[in-house]
Write a protein that holds these residues in place. Structure first.
Motif, PDB file in Angstrom:
ATOM      1  N   ARG A  61       0.828  -1.154  -0.019  1.00  0.00           N
ATOM      2  CA  ARG A  61       0.126  -0.066  -0.017  1.00  0.00           C
ATOM      3  C   ARG A  61       0.864   1.282  -0.136  1.00  0.00           C
ATOM      4  O   ARG A  61       2.020   1.331   0.667  1.00  0.00           O
ATOM      5  CB  ARG A  61      -1.166  -0.098   1.286  1.00  0.00           C
ATOM      6  N   PRO A  65      -2.224   7.081  -4.373  1.00  0.00           N
ATOM      7  CA  PRO A  65      -2.249   6.122  -5.473  1.00  0.00           C
ATOM      8  C   PRO A  65      -1.518   6.431  -6.770  1.00  0.00           C
ATOM      9  O   PRO A  65      -1.024   7.445  -6.833  1.00  0.00           O
ATOM     10  CB  PRO A  65      -3.825   6.469  -5.826  1.00  0.00           C
ATOM     11  N   PHE A  70      -6.805   9.747  -3.173  1.00  0.00           N
ATOM     12  CA  PHE A  70      -7.645   9.461  -2.198  1.00  0.00           C
ATOM     13  C   PHE A  70      -8.648  10.555  -1.910  1.00  0.00           C
ATOM     14  O   PHE A  70      -8.178  11.764  -1.692  1.00  0.00           O
ATOM     15  CB  PHE A  70      -6.886   8.928  -0.921  1.00  0.00           C
ATOM     16  N   ASP A 180     -12.146   0.617  -4.704  1.00  0.00           N
ATOM     17  CA  ASP A 180     -11.369  -0.695  -4.641  1.00  0.00           C
ATOM     18  C   ASP A 180     -11.311  -0.828  -3.083  1.00  0.00           C
ATOM     19  O   ASP A 180     -10.650  -0.048  -2.482  1.00  0.00           O
ATOM     20  CB  ASP A 180     -10.053  -0.370  -5.209  1.00  0.00           C
ATOM     21  N   GLN A 183      -8.088  -0.708  -1.065  1.00  0.00           N
ATOM     22  CA  GLN A 183      -7.375   0.805  -0.967  1.00  0.00           C
ATOM     23  C   GLN A 183      -8.088   1.439   0.269  1.00  0.00           C
ATOM     24  O   GLN A 183      -9.375   0.998   0.704  1.00  0.00           O
ATOM     25  CB  GLN A 183      -7.607   1.627  -2.323  1.00  0.00           C
TER      26      GLN A 183
END
Length: 314
Positions: A61, A65, A70, A180, A183
Motif C-alpha cells: 500500500r 495512489p 484518495f 477498490d 485501498q
C-alpha cells in the motif's frame, strides 16, 4: 458452503442474474470488447463499470495512489466498503456501483436494508458486515462454478499464484470515483457527470492497463447499464428485443451448467461404454484398448513433428 465465499467469473450473464436474484430490477451487465467511449455510449444509460485485472500480489500500500487522489471524506459520504475476505471482490465491486445509484436504480428491499444498516459504519465495518451477510453470500455462491476437486473456501493465494481482482468505476456527485476495497479510501479521478462518464473513464482505464507489460492481456471490463430490453421496447425495435431475450435465455442455460459438475455423469458414461465392450467379448475390449493406444501414440508423434512439446504422459 461452510460460511465461505467462492470464486465467481467475470461474466455478464453471471453478474446480471446475480443482482436480479438480490432483488435489483431493470439493470444488466454487458462485456466491453474495446476501450472506446462510443462502445459505452451505445449501451444507453450507464451506471458504472467493473474492471477485472491481475493483481500484483507483492505490491504494498502507498499513501498516494498511482493515478488520481484518495478522497477520505468521500469514504463516509458514499457507499465504500473495505474488502475483508478473499473471493468476495466481484460482488463487492458490483455493489459499489449499485448502492451508490440507489434512487436512480431500484436496488430492491434486501440491498436497501443492507445499505441503511451500514450507512453510519466506517468502511472496515461495512466490509465486515458484507462478508457476514448470509443473504448476499448465498446468492454470490450460487453463481460459483461447481468443482468436485477444490474447496474454494479453504484456499488462500500465495505470491506464486495468479490473483485477479475486481474494482468499480462510477460517477457519484459529479465526480469519477474508483472504488477498490483494498485501498484505504475511494480514489477520485476528477469532475465527471453521468453524461461525461464514457469519455472520462476510458483514459483512466487505459492508463491503468498501460502500467502492465504489453504482453499482459488478461483484463475484463463489464458495463453496468439499464436493462437493454427497456430501450428496445421504448423505440419499438423488436429485432433488438428478441436478440436480448435470446441472450438472456443463453445466460440462464450457462448459469445452470455452472451449478453442476459432470464428473459423476462422465464416470457413469465410461462405465456404460466399458460394460458394452465387455459384453461384446474380451476380444472386442482388447481391440478397443489397442485402438485407443494407437490413436494416442499417433497424436503424440504428430505433435512432435509439429514441434509441440508433449505433456509427459506415456
Amino acid at each position: 458452503m461452510s460460511g465461505g465465499w467462492n470464486t465467481i467469473e467475470s461474466d455478464a450473464g453471471v453478474f446480471t442474474y446475480l443482482i436480479e436474484k438480490l432483488g435489483v430490477r431493470d439493470v444488466q451487465f454487458e462485456e466491453l470488447m474495446t476501450l472506446e467511449p462510443e462502445e459505452l455510449r451505445r449501451l444507453g444509460k450507464i451506471y458504472g463499470v467493473i474492471f477485472l485485472f491481475k493483481y500484483p500480489t507483492g505490491e504494498t500500500r502507498s499513501d498516494t495512489p498511482k493515478d488520481g487522489s484518495f478522497d477520505h471524506d468521500a469514504a463516509n459520504n458514499l457507499f465504500f466498503a473495505a474488502q475483508t475476505i478473499q473471493n468476495a471482490c466481484g460482488t463487492q465491486a458490483l455493489l459499489s456501483v449499485l448502492l451508490n445509484k440507489d434512487g436512480e436504480v431500484d436496488i430492491g428491499k434486501e440491498l436497501r436494508e443492507f445499505k441503511e444498516f451500514t450507512g453510519e459504519f466506517p468502511p472496515e465495518f461495512r466490509g465486515e458486515t458484507l462478508s457476514n451477510s448470509d443473504v448476499i453470500r448465498e446468492v454470490h455462491n450460487s453463481f460459483a462454478r461447481s468443482s468436485p476437486f477444490i474447496d474454494e473456501t479453504q484456499r488462500t493465494a500465495t505470491e506464486d499464484d495468479d490473483v485477479y481482482h475486481f474494482i468499480a468505476y462510477t460517477s457519484i456527485n459529479n465526480k469519477l470515483y474508483e472504488l477498490d476495497g483494498l485501498q484505504p479510501a475511494p480514489i477520485s479521478h476528477g469532475d465527471c457527470t453521468a453524461e461525461q462518464f464514457p469519455d472520462k473513464v476510458i483514459p483512466v482505464l487505459q492508463r491503468r492497463i498501460g502500467r502492465y507489460p504489453a504482453t499482459e492481456i488478461r483484463f475484463n471490463l463489464l458495463a453496468c447499464v439499464q436493462d437493454l430490453r427497456i430501450r428496445a421496447r421504448e423505440i419499438g425495435d423488436m429485432e433488438a428485443l428478441e436478440e436480448q431475450e435470446d441472450k438472456r435465455n443463453a445466460w440462464l442455460w450457462e448459469n445452470a451448467l455452472r451449478r453442476h459438475n459432470f464428473v459423476g455423469f462422465v464416470g457413469e458414461l465410461m462405465k456404460g461404454v466399458v460394460k458394452a465392450k465387455l459384453a461384446q467379448g474380451g476380444g472386442a475390449y482388447d481391440k478397443w484398448v489397442e485402438e485407443a493406444k494407437g490413436k494416442t501414440k499417433k497424436r503424440m508423434e504428430d505433435r512432435k513433428k509439429q514441434g509441440i512439446a508433449s505433456d509427459g504422459i506415456d
